[in-house]
Design a protein around this motif. Structure first.
Motif, PDB file in Angstrom:
ATOM      1  N   GLN A   1       0.829  -1.207   0.000  1.00  8.11           N
ATOM      2  CA  GLN A   1       0.000   0.000   0.000  1.00  8.11           C
ATOM      3  C   GLN A   1       0.862   1.255   0.000  1.00  8.11           C
ATOM      4  OE1 GLN A   1      -3.361  -0.017  -0.459  1.00  8.11           O
ATOM      5  NE2 GLN A   1      -3.004   2.143  -0.830  1.00  8.11           N
ATOM      6  N   LEU A   2       1.918   1.272   0.789  1.00 13.73           N
ATOM      7  CA  LEU A   2       2.823   2.429   0.772  1.00 13.73           C
ATOM      8  C   LEU A   2       3.407   2.634  -0.626  1.00 13.73           C
ATOM      9  CD1 LEU A   2       4.744   1.986   4.156  1.00 13.73           C
ATOM     10  CD2 LEU A   2       3.030   3.747   3.600  1.00 13.73           C
ATOM     11  N   THR A   3       3.748   1.536  -1.280  1.00 14.43           N
ATOM     12  CA  THR A   3       4.283   1.624  -2.642  1.00 14.43           C
ATOM     13  C   THR A   3       3.230   2.168  -3.597  1.00 14.43           C
ATOM     14  OG1 THR A   3       5.841  -0.167  -2.193  1.00 14.43           O
ATOM     15  CG2 THR A   3       5.346   0.297  -4.514  1.00 14.43           C
ATOM     16  N   ASN A   4       1.990   1.732  -3.451  1.00 13.45           N
ATOM     17  CA  ASN A   4       0.907   2.290  -4.271  1.00 13.45           C
ATOM     18  C   ASN A   4       0.823   3.799  -4.086  1.00 13.45           C
ATOM     19  OD1 ASN A   4       0.117  -0.200  -5.273  1.00 13.45           O
ATOM     20  ND2 ASN A   4      -1.534  -0.469  -3.791  1.00 13.45           N
ATOM     21  N   PHE A   5       0.888   4.252  -2.846  1.00 12.81           N
ATOM     22  CA  PHE A   5       0.837   5.696  -2.585  1.00 12.81           C
ATOM     23  C   PHE A   5       1.981   6.412  -3.282  1.00 12.81           C
ATOM     24  CE2 PHE A   5      -1.244   4.938   1.810  1.00 12.81           C
ATOM     25  CZ  PHE A   5      -2.502   4.893   1.247  1.00 12.81           C
ATOM     26  N   LEU A   6       3.186   5.864  -3.180  1.00 16.58           N
ATOM     27  CA  LEU A   6       4.352   6.519  -3.775  1.00 16.58           C
ATOM     28  C   LEU A   6       4.270   6.512  -5.295  1.00 16.58           C
ATOM     29  CD1 LEU A   6       7.149   5.169  -1.418  1.00 16.58           C
ATOM     30  CD2 LEU A   6       5.913   7.357  -1.294  1.00 16.58           C
ATOM     31  N   ARG A   7       3.795   5.433  -5.858  1.00 15.20           N
ATOM     32  CA  ARG A   7       3.644   5.345  -7.310  1.00 15.20           C
ATOM     33  C   ARG A   7       2.610   6.342  -7.818  1.00 15.20           C
ATOM     34  NH1 ARG A   7       0.710   0.179  -8.662  1.00 15.20           N
ATOM     35  NH2 ARG A   7      -0.946   1.521  -7.888  1.00 15.20           N
TER      36      ARG A   7
END
Length: 188
Positions: free
Chosen positions: A58-64
């Motif tokens: 989820q953190l990666t989704n936010f950053l992407r």
């Protein structure tokens, strides 16, 4: 939460959101995936690994998706950490990559990688038939973080992604991880 909250004051608030939308999916997946009968880890550490993988994803989704989310008036970044790097929502909405933005992003990427590192032991202790998709997810999401770096931390106007061919080429690596019982933490 998305219908009433568009900002997160600190990491604790953002983590709670990640827990609700992705961590719980990881936790619910463990009984479906199964724990290896010969697992050397406790069930709690395997569940923790699943939770960490969900939060890392989820953190990666936010950053992407920072630029896309900004176009919808949403900022899924901890406000206190933005301020620490002399940034604010106005900078996100301006979509200009600065040195401060790059330094901020380096810290956020490091945090997401920490969650992936903590997920490895759990992924390696799942039932052998279930490890491959979990390891594939873990490796592909790590690659999204690499793509953000390759875009010079421009996730404001560019969307980091892993191409189909690269994903296919990662499948044997993920499969090899399924054959191992130990944690193989990446050196990030």
């Amino acid at each position: 939460m998305d219908t009433r909250k568009f900002r997160y004051e600190n990491l604790q608030e953002l983590y709670l959101y990640c827990y609700y939308v992705a961590g719980t999916v990881g936790l619910m997946s463990v009984p479906v995936m199964g724990i290896a009968p010969d697992s050397s880890s406790s069930a709690q550490s395997i569940y923790n690994g699943a939770l960490n993988l969900g939060v890392g994803n989820q953190l990666t989704n936010f950053l992407r998706d920072v630029g896309e989310d900004a176009s919808r008036g949403r900022v899924y970044l901890p406000q206190d950490k933005l301020a620490q790097f002399v940034l604010c929502d106005k900078d996100v909405f301006a979509r200009k990559v600065t040195d401060n933005w790059r330094e901020f992003m380096k810290e956020q990427i490091k945090r997401a990688r920490t969650f992936f590192n903590m997920a490895e032991e759990g992924a390696s202790q799942l039932d052998k038939d279930s490890r491959w998709p979990v390891w594939s997810s873990l490796l592909i999401y790590r690659e999204i973080l690499d793509a953000i770096e390759e875009n010079d931390y421009d996730n404001l106007t560019k969307r980091a992604y892993v191409g189909r061919m690269k994903k296919y080429l990662m499948l044997p690596q993920a499969y090899n991880r399924t054959q191992s019982k130990g944690s193989l933490i990446f050196p990030y």
